[in-house]
Design a protein around this motif. Structure first.
Motif, PDB file in Angstrom:
ATOM      1  N   GLN A   1       0.813  -1.210   0.000  1.00 12.55           N
ATOM      2  CA  GLN A   1       0.000   0.000   0.000  1.00 12.55           C
ATOM      3  C   GLN A   1       0.851   1.266   0.000  1.00 12.55           C
ATOM      4  O   GLN A   1       0.481   2.272  -0.587  1.00 12.55           O
ATOM      5  N   ARG A   2       2.008   1.216   0.665  1.00 11.62           N
ATOM      6  CA  ARG A   2       2.816   2.421   0.855  1.00 11.62           C
ATOM      7  C   ARG A   2       3.750   2.719  -0.313  1.00 11.62           C
ATOM      8  O   ARG A   2       4.200   3.858  -0.468  1.00 11.62           O
ATOM      9  N   ALA A   3       4.097   1.702  -1.107  1.00  4.63           N
ATOM     10  CA  ALA A   3       5.065   1.909  -2.188  1.00  4.63           C
ATOM     11  C   ALA A   3       4.538   2.924  -3.187  1.00  4.63           C
ATOM     12  O   ALA A   3       3.409   2.816  -3.663  1.00  4.63           O
ATOM     13  N   ARG A   4       5.360   3.899  -3.510  1.00  3.11           N
ATOM     14  CA  ARG A   4       4.952   4.947  -4.445  1.00  3.11           C
ATOM     15  C   ARG A   4       5.869   5.006  -5.675  1.00  3.11           C
ATOM     16  O   ARG A   4       5.402   5.186  -6.792  1.00  3.11           O
ATOM     17  N   THR A   5       7.161   4.855  -5.461  1.00  2.00           N
ATOM     18  CA  THR A   5       8.091   4.944  -6.588  1.00  2.00           C
ATOM     19  C   THR A   5       8.163   3.615  -7.326  1.00  2.00           C
ATOM     20  O   THR A   5       7.759   2.569  -6.819  1.00  2.00           O
ATOM     21  N   HIS A   6       8.707   3.668  -8.531  1.00  4.91           N
ATOM     22  CA  HIS A   6       8.874   2.457  -9.331  1.00  4.91           C
ATOM     23  C   HIS A   6       9.756   1.452  -8.603  1.00  4.91           C
ATOM     24  O   HIS A   6       9.457   0.250  -8.563  1.00  4.91           O
ATOM     25  N   GLU A   7      10.835   1.942  -7.997  1.00  3.00           N
ATOM     26  CA  GLU A   7      11.745   1.055  -7.279  1.00  3.00           C
ATOM     27  C   GLU A   7      11.045   0.398  -6.088  1.00  3.00           C
ATOM     28  O   GLU A   7      11.178  -0.808  -5.851  1.00  3.00           O
ATOM     29  N   GLY A   8      10.295   1.193  -5.327  1.00  2.00           N
ATOM     30  CA  GLY A   8       9.595   0.637  -4.169  1.00  2.00           C
ATOM     31  C   GLY A   8       8.605  -0.438  -4.560  1.00  2.00           C
ATOM     32  O   GLY A   8       8.487  -1.476  -3.892  1.00  2.00           O
ATOM     33  N   LYS A   9       7.891  -0.223  -5.663  1.00  2.00           N
ATOM     34  CA  LYS A   9       6.921  -1.222  -6.121  1.00  2.00           C
ATOM     35  C   LYS A   9       7.613  -2.511  -6.556  1.00  2.00           C
ATOM     36  O   LYS A   9       7.104  -3.613  -6.318  1.00  2.00           O
ATOM     37  N   LEU A  10       8.766  -2.380  -7.212  1.00  2.00           N
ATOM     38  CA  LEU A  10       9.521  -3.573  -7.612  1.00  2.00           C
ATOM     39  C   LEU A  10       9.951  -4.379  -6.386  1.00  2.00           C
ATOM     40  O   LEU A  10       9.834  -5.609  -6.359  1.00  2.00           O
ATOM     41  N   GLN A  11      10.441  -3.682  -5.373  1.00  2.00           N
ATOM     42  CA  GLN A  11      10.939  -4.366  -4.179  1.00  2.00           C
ATOM     43  C   GLN A  11       9.806  -5.068  -3.434  1.00  2.00           C
ATOM     44  O   GLN A  11       9.976  -6.194  -2.954  1.00  2.00           O
ATOM     45  N   VAL A  12       8.663  -4.401  -3.333  1.00  2.00           N
ATOM     46  CA  VAL A  12       7.525  -5.006  -2.649  1.00  2.00           C
ATOM     47  C   VAL A  12       7.015  -6.223  -3.412  1.00  2.00           C
ATOM     48  O   VAL A  12       6.718  -7.268  -2.825  1.00  2.00           O
ATOM     49  N   GLU A  13       6.925  -6.111  -4.732  1.00  2.00           N
ATOM     50  CA  GLU A  13       6.442  -7.240  -5.524  1.00  2.00           C
ATOM     51  C   GLU A  13       7.372  -8.435  -5.396  1.00  2.00           C
ATOM     52  O   GLU A  13       6.917  -9.582  -5.284  1.00  2.00           O
ATOM     53  N   LEU A  14       8.680  -8.174  -5.382  1.00  2.00           N
ATOM     54  CA  LEU A  14       9.631  -9.272  -5.225  1.00  2.00           C
ATOM     55  C   LEU A  14       9.459  -9.950  -3.867  1.00  2.00           C
ATOM     56  O   LEU A  14       9.466 -11.178  -3.764  1.00  2.00           O
ATOM     57  N   ALA A  15       9.286  -9.166  -2.827  1.00  2.00           N
ATOM     58  CA  ALA A  15       9.083  -9.736  -1.489  1.00  2.00           C
ATOM     59  C   ALA A  15       7.797 -10.548  -1.433  1.00  2.00           C
ATOM     60  O   ALA A  15       7.748 -11.634  -0.838  1.00  2.00           O
ATOM     61  N   GLN A  16       6.739 -10.041  -2.057  1.00  2.00           N
ATOM     62  CA  GLN A  16       5.464 -10.764  -2.064  1.00  2.00           C
ATOM     63  C   GLN A  16       5.577 -12.088  -2.815  1.00  2.00           C
ATOM     64  O   GLN A  16       5.033 -13.104  -2.374  1.00  2.00           O
TER      65      GLN A  16
END
Length: 469
Positions: free
Chosen positions: A123-138
């Motif tokens: 929910q908190r990820a805003r930047t492209h990098e943050g979204k990539l990192q969250v998706e990888l963790a998920q």
């Protein structure tokens, strides 16, 4: 075999928290409730209990699992049997088989602590990098939780002699998941290279990096805004900000400094997140100084400090650390700097919200980055205007006057190393611009063998000097 698939989640949450005697560092119930609130869920009931050790099948035991199932049924009976609007969240890490067994019995989505934190990060990820990192963790978390593998989903191969079980849906999901994980890692490697180039450029230009670390909701973003006069999002909730933020600021006595605000830590931070956010956490690894922001108003302060130290140990961060005890407006502590025996700043007490102790923090960081500060009296020749401008930019000038010859006399406060660097940069001899005692203090301390060599060189120079014959 009966078909089983994951249930949809909901916004109404039944919380489950057990005291496991076998666990020496249990998760805190109040922090768990804050995590659920940060995820946007509506807490409808808390089910607690205790066990000597986790149950192999349900984690909570058969009786407690049936109690949870009754709570879910009771909620649905009073809410028009809306089966897609309830979720059970555990304040513990569940195995994939425990999740599946519980969902099969309870007939609703079950989420463990790791899944909850991953959801908040998503929910908190805003930047492209943050979204990539969250998706990888998920995806790393999901890899062991794929359940669509039953025979009626098998794909049949066509043709004579080729009929029979083909690739199951589970195998397909795993293959596609692995492809996506590989793609994400490749993209994050590019992010890592970009960050590495940025750090190399800063190091080449001799710009130090100061990184804010600390437990989530300790006030890092508020302090970051106060120091940089910025307006990044800050709120009184766990993981309010996720994406790393870097700003260049003018630090009095130091010059340009890159200040980095990183993701907050939490006890038992999921391993998937530590791995996925390694590119972000490298800003912490490469920092010249870490500001460990601590919530002094928290009753769990010492456990939070230990949790942050554990994560720093995981990522092998070895930079010097300054403890910044924040929120003294709530705890009642006075704004001050505490020094170690060697005169090195160790703790600072501040309130980022009420702007208390900022001068003390500025001084402590300045001393840690530049070394111990001394007072010097500089008598500048007329051609040294560039040095004076640099001293003004650093903010180290304490007084200005003129001597009888019209030379400008500056009272400055600098570390010996910084002053030596500046004098060398502008080709000035310390004996030209400083009193003899201060100039002598800047001379390097020589080893015994170096003293002998120096005396020998001085003696040789005297023998070659015709005025000494």
């Amino acid at each position: 075999m009966q078909y089983f698939d994951r249930h949809e989640g909901g916004e109404n949450a039944i919380l489950v928290h057990l005291d496991i005697h076998q666990i020496t560092d249990p998760d805190d119930l109040e922090e768990f409730r804050l995590l659920v609130h940060s995820a946007g869920a509506n807490e409808i009931e808390i089910i607690t209990g205790s066990r000597s050790k986790p149950h192999a099948k349900y984690f909570v035991g058969t009786g407690k699992a049936e109690e949870i199932a009754e709570a879910v049924k009771r909620f649905r009976d009073t809410n028009d049997d809306n089966t897609d609007d309830v979720i059970v969240i555990f304040n513990h890490t569940l195995t994939p088989s425990q999740e599946r067994n519980l969902e099969s019995l309870i007939k609703c989505r079950v989420l463990d602590r790791t899944g909850l934190i991953l959801d908040i990060f998503a929910q908190r990820a805003r930047t492209h990098e943050g979204k990539l990192q969250v998706e990888l963790a998920q995806l790393n978390h999901l890899a062991t939780r794929l359940v669509r593998g039953w025979t009626h989903l098998e794909r049949q191969k066509g043709g004579i002699g080729l009929r029979g079980p083909g690739e199951t849906q589970l195998e397909t999901d795993r293959r596609l998941l692995q492809i996506r994980v590989t793609q994400l890692k490749a993209k994050l490697d590019k992010v890592k290279q970009t960050r590495k180039q940025g750090r190399a450029k800063r190091q080449k230009s001799d710009i130090p990096t100061v990184s804010l670390v600390g437990y989530t909701n300790a006030g890092k973003s508020t302090l970051f805004n106060r120091l940089t006069d910025d307006n990044i999002y800050a709120a009184d909730q766990l993981f309010a900000t996720l994406d790393p933020t870097l700003r260049r600021v003018k630090w009095p006595g130091v010059g340009n400094v890159v200040l980095a605000d990183t993701v907050g830590f939490v006890r038992h931070l999921p391993h998937e997140l530590v791995e996925s956010f390694h590119a972000t956490l490298e800003e912490t690894l490469e920092a010249d100084l870490l500001l460990h922001v601590i919530d002094t108003a928290s009753e769990d302060m010492h456990a939070q400090i230990e949790a942050v130290n554990d994560v720093l140990e995981q990522i092998q961060a070895d930079a010097p650390i300054l403890l910044v005890f924040n929120k003294i407006d709530k705890s009642g502590e006075p704004a001050k700097v505490h020094y170690q025996d060697q005169g090195v700043p160790h703790r600072v007490y501040v309130s980022a919200k009420d702007n208390l102790g900022m001068d003390q923090l500025m001084l402590a960081v300045r001393e840690l980055l530049s070394g111990h500060l001394n007072h010097y009296t500089l008598t500048l020749p007329h051609h040294t205007g560039a040095l004076k401008n640099t001293l003004h930019e650093l903010g180290v000038i304490e007084s200005e006057s003129f001597d009888e010859l019209g030379h400008q006399v500056l009272g400055v406060r600098l570390s010996p190393a910084k002053l030596t660097q500046l004098l060398g940069q502008y080709a000035l001899n310390p004996n030209q611009v400083l009193p003899s005692d201060q100039a002598k203090s800047l001379e390097p301390v020589l080893e015994p063998f170096e003293e002998v060599l120096k005396q020998h060189d001085d003696k040789s120079d005297d023998q070659l000097n015709p005025f000494c014959l």
